[in-house]
Every structure is written in structure tokens, then in C-alpha cells.
Design an enzyme around this catalytic site. Structure first.
Site, PDB file in Angstrom:
ATOM      1  N   LYS A 195       0.853  -1.187   0.000  1.00  0.00           N
ATOM      2  CA  LYS A 195       0.000   0.000   0.000  1.00  0.00           C
ATOM      3  C   LYS A 195       0.888   1.236   0.000  1.00  0.00           C
ATOM      4  O   LYS A 195       1.686   1.446   0.914  1.00  0.00           O
ATOM      5  CB  LYS A 195      -0.903  -0.001   1.237  1.00  0.00           C
ATOM      6  CG  LYS A 195      -1.757   1.247   1.341  1.00  0.00           C
ATOM      7  CD  LYS A 195      -2.736   1.182   2.492  1.00  0.00           C
ATOM      8  CE  LYS A 195      -3.547   2.457   2.587  1.00  0.00           C
ATOM      9  NZ  LYS A 195      -4.516   2.437   3.678  1.00  0.00           N
ATOM     10  N   LYS A 248      -2.179  -1.511  -3.853  1.00  0.00           N
ATOM     11  CA  LYS A 248      -3.040  -0.338  -3.787  1.00  0.00           C
ATOM     12  C   LYS A 248      -2.213   0.939  -3.838  1.00  0.00           C
ATOM     13  O   LYS A 248      -1.238   1.028  -3.100  1.00  0.00           O
ATOM     14  CB  LYS A 248      -3.825  -0.396  -2.472  1.00  0.00           C
ATOM     15  CG  LYS A 248      -4.694   0.795  -2.212  1.00  0.00           C
ATOM     16  CD  LYS A 248      -5.237   0.742  -0.818  1.00  0.00           C
ATOM     17  CE  LYS A 248      -5.991   2.029  -0.571  1.00  0.00           C
ATOM     18  NZ  LYS A 248      -6.351   2.215   0.787  1.00  0.00           N
TER      19      LYS A 248
HETATM   20  C1  PBG Z   1      -7.510   3.365   5.621  1.00  0.00           C
HETATM   21  C2  PBG Z   1      -7.756   3.272   4.169  1.00  0.00           C
HETATM   22  C3  PBG Z   1      -7.549   4.227   3.173  1.00  0.00           C
HETATM   23  C4  PBG Z   1      -8.058   3.687   2.005  1.00  0.00           C
HETATM   24  C5  PBG Z   1      -8.497   2.404   2.302  1.00  0.00           C
HETATM   25  N1  PBG Z   1      -8.288   2.163   3.646  1.00  0.00           N
HETATM   26  C6  PBG Z   1      -7.049   5.614   3.251  1.00  0.00           C
HETATM   27  C7  PBG Z   1      -5.664   5.922   3.577  1.00  0.00           C
HETATM   28  O1  PBG Z   1      -4.819   5.074   3.772  1.00  0.00           O
HETATM   29  O2  PBG Z   1      -5.431   7.117   3.716  1.00  0.00           O
HETATM   30  C8  PBG Z   1      -8.100   4.376   0.667  1.00  0.00           C
HETATM   31  C9  PBG Z   1      -9.183   3.936  -0.239  1.00  0.00           C
HETATM   32  C10 PBG Z   1      -9.455   4.821  -1.385  1.00  0.00           C
HETATM   33  O3  PBG Z   1      -8.799   5.851  -1.639  1.00  0.00           O
HETATM   34  O4  PBG Z   1     -10.400   4.484  -2.107  1.00  0.00           O
HETATM   35  N2  PBG Z   1      -6.207   3.341   6.023  1.00  0.00           N
END
Ligand code: PBG
Length: 322
Positions: A195, A248
């Protein structure tokens, strides 16, 4: 053999032959729809940066999910917006937390819909970071406790799968142990393994009310410039017991999806995140692109790159055409 004996256009001549030789196909079976739940009843609050998406109260979420299930959506990913926040995210671990309530209601009304819960603290902390702050930064090992507690309470509520998105080191192992200790051996973990610290999450932070109040997430999410490090994250999570690994965002990271798919034998998920969705919507609203064709092309590119599962806000709109 080369031209003129070889002519690649022969297999593009008609729709039929193109169908016959097509290498990758989108299927509704691969898609997961993310949804946002908040407290109250009859609440439907539009998320302005993500047209067509809403924060829904549990009653309307149940309605929405039965509509989705009838359309062929098999799985949803749940995010909660709590009424109150605290310093550590403990609030997300309560038996009657917002996502726990949603899971109980959904399991009662739509037992076959597969429920995945995001596990993280950022929607639940006053500072908007994904864990407990000590000395100005998220403390890794202390945060593992809230993540495991949150996972356990989601398991008790009846969730089908947990998906930790916090990027703490060691969380998959910690969560797996906590779940197994209470007999939840059958609940898989889909880890947000690679991520990245991405500007593509902008609209989501409005949707989940989870923007960090100071600094950013670069001390725990990955540097977009790195690819070998993604493999280390993925390998570590699999060693700790991840059943599915996620990359992601998806679009700027198709190379990572391919690299993971070629080197690893667990299912790979791609998260087509909020910013990717909102860019398409904005261009479509201006009449600059053909939205339907573009969405199909984008999601197909994720399949071609190697994604087994695609999490996308486009799910509801595209599934009708699959
Ligand atoms: C929580 C989380 C996030 C997303 C999914 N889980 C946000 C982040 O890490 O700031 C992002 C999902 C999206 O942008 O559609 N940590």
C-alpha cells in the site's frame, strides 16, 4: 514467419473472432464494492468528491446491499464513520461499533453477501492517523493491539474476511494469532500488503472523514518510487499468514501487480481507489471521455496485469454490462 504471411489483423476482422481470441475478461465474480456506513437512521449523505457514493446509515446500507446483491454483486468492503473519535481507535473495537452493527444487520437480512471489513484506525482517531501516536509518530507495536482487538470484534459480529490497511509491521501475524486464539480459524486475512503513500486517496479521506490532522502517512505507507520493497512487504505478509495480498492503488501500480502475480502463489487483489474513480467521473462530467468504455478498459487492464480480485467504486455501474 513475418509479413506478408503473418497478418495479425486476420484475428481482428469481426466481433466474433475478437471474442474468440480475447485473453482477459472482466467478470462480476471478481468485483468488490466498497461502502461507507455511519450512525443514525435514514441517513444518506452524499460524498461530493465521489459522485454516486454515500455515507449510509445501517438501515439504508441494508437496502443498498440487497439491491447490489440482486444485481450480482457478491462481496462488499465496509468502512465505518463513527459518531465519536478517540486517541487510539479503541472506539472501533466495541461490540456495538458502527461496522459491527452493520455486519450484524447485513448478515441477518442478506446472509449470502460476502462481507469484508477494512481494519484500520484512521477513521476512528481524532488525529486521523492509522494508529497510536507516541513521540509524534504512529507507534508500530502498540498499534498492533488495537488492530487485533478491532479484528476480533468484527469476527464476533460475523464478518467473513478482515482486510488490514494500516501498514504496521507484523500486523498480519498479530491479527491471525488473535483470531485463532478465539477459534476464528476460518476467517481469511486480505492484507493491504503493498500500500503506497498516495495522493490518489484524497477523495476517500472526505468519504471516511479520515484525513491526518498533522503530517502524512509516509512513515508507514510505501514510497511510490519503490518496487523491490513491495515484494518484501508481500513476502512478509504471506509468511505471517495473509491469505490474499493487495496492491493499492491499482492504476499507477500495474507493474507491481504483475510482479507480484509472477512471483507469488496467493490470490492478488487490486484496489481501484477513490482518486482513480473520481478522475474518471470528473472527466465524464465534462464530456471528455466515454465513461463506460473507459471503466471497462481500466478494470480490464488490472485483470491483464494479474489481479484476481478488483475492489472498485465502479462495481455497481459496470456489473450490469458484464
Ligand atoms: C484506511 C484506508 C484508506 C483507504 C483504504 N483504507 C485511506 C488511507 O490510507 O489514507 C483508501 C481507499 C481509497 O482511496 O479508495 N487506512
Amino acid at each position: 514467419m513475418t509479413y506478408p504471411v503473418t497478418r495479425l489483423r486476420r484475428l481482428r476482422k469481426t466481433e466474433t473472432i475478437r471474442n474468440l481470441v480475447r485473453e482477459n475478461r472482466l467478470s462480476g465474480d471478481d468485483l468488490v464494492m466498497p461502502l461507507f456506513v455511519r450512525s443514525g437512521s435514514n441517513v444518506k449523505k452524499a460524498i461530493s468528491s465521489m459522485p454516486g457514493n454515500y455515507q449510509l446509515s445501517v438501515d439504508l446500507l441494508v437496502e443498498k446491499c440487497s439491491e447490489l446483491e440482486k444485481m450480482g454483486v457478491q462481496a462488499v468492503l465496509l468502512f465505518g464513520i463513527p459518531e465519536e473519535k478517540d486517541e487510539t481507535g479503541e472506539i472501533a473495537c466495541q461490540e456495538d461499533g458502527i461496522v459491527q452493527q452493520a455486519i450484524r444487520a447485513l448478515k441477518k437480512e442478506i446472509p449470502n453477501l460476502y462481507l469484508i471489513a477494512d481494519v484500520c484506525n484512521c477513521e476512528y482517531t481524532t488525529h486521523g492517523h492509522c494508529g497510536t501516536i507516541i513521540d509524534g509518530d504512529v507507534d508500530n507495536d502498540v498499534t498492533l493491539n488495537t488492530l487485533s482487538k478491532q479484528s476480533l470484534s468484527l469476527a464476533r459480529a460475523g464478518v467473513d474476511m478482515v482486510a488490514p490497511s494500516d501498514m504496521m509491521d507484523g500486523r498480519v501475524k498479530h491479527i491471525r494469532q488473535s483470531l485463532d486464539r478465539e477459534g476464528y480459524h476460518g476467517i481469511p486475512i486480505m492484507s493491504y500488503a503493498a500500500k503506497y503513500s498516495s495522493a490518489f486517496y484524497g477523495p476517500f479521506r472526505e468519504a471516511a472523514e479520515s484525513a491526518p490532522q498533522f503530517g502524512n502517512r509516509a512513515t508507514y505507507q510505501m514510497d511510490p518510487a519503490n518496487s523491490r520493497e513491495a515484494m518484501r512487504e508481500i513476502e512478509m505478509d504471506i509468511t505471517e499468514g495473509a491469505d490474499i495480498v493487495m496492491v493499492k492503488p491499482a492504476l499507477s501500480y500495474l507493474d507491481i501487480i504483475t510482479r507480484v502475480k509472477q512471483n507469488i502463489n496467493v490470490p492478488v487483489a487490486a484496489y481501484n481507489v477513490s482518486g482513480e474513480f473520481s478522475m474518471v467521473k470528473a472527466a465524464a462530467q465534462k464530456g471528455w471521455i466515454d465513461e463506460k468504455r473507459l471503466v471497462s478498459e481500466l478494470l480490464t487492464s488490472m485483470k491483464r496485469a494479474g489481479a484476481d480480485i478488483i475492489i472498485s467504486y465502479h462495481t455497481q455501474e459496470i456489473i450490469k454490462d458484464l
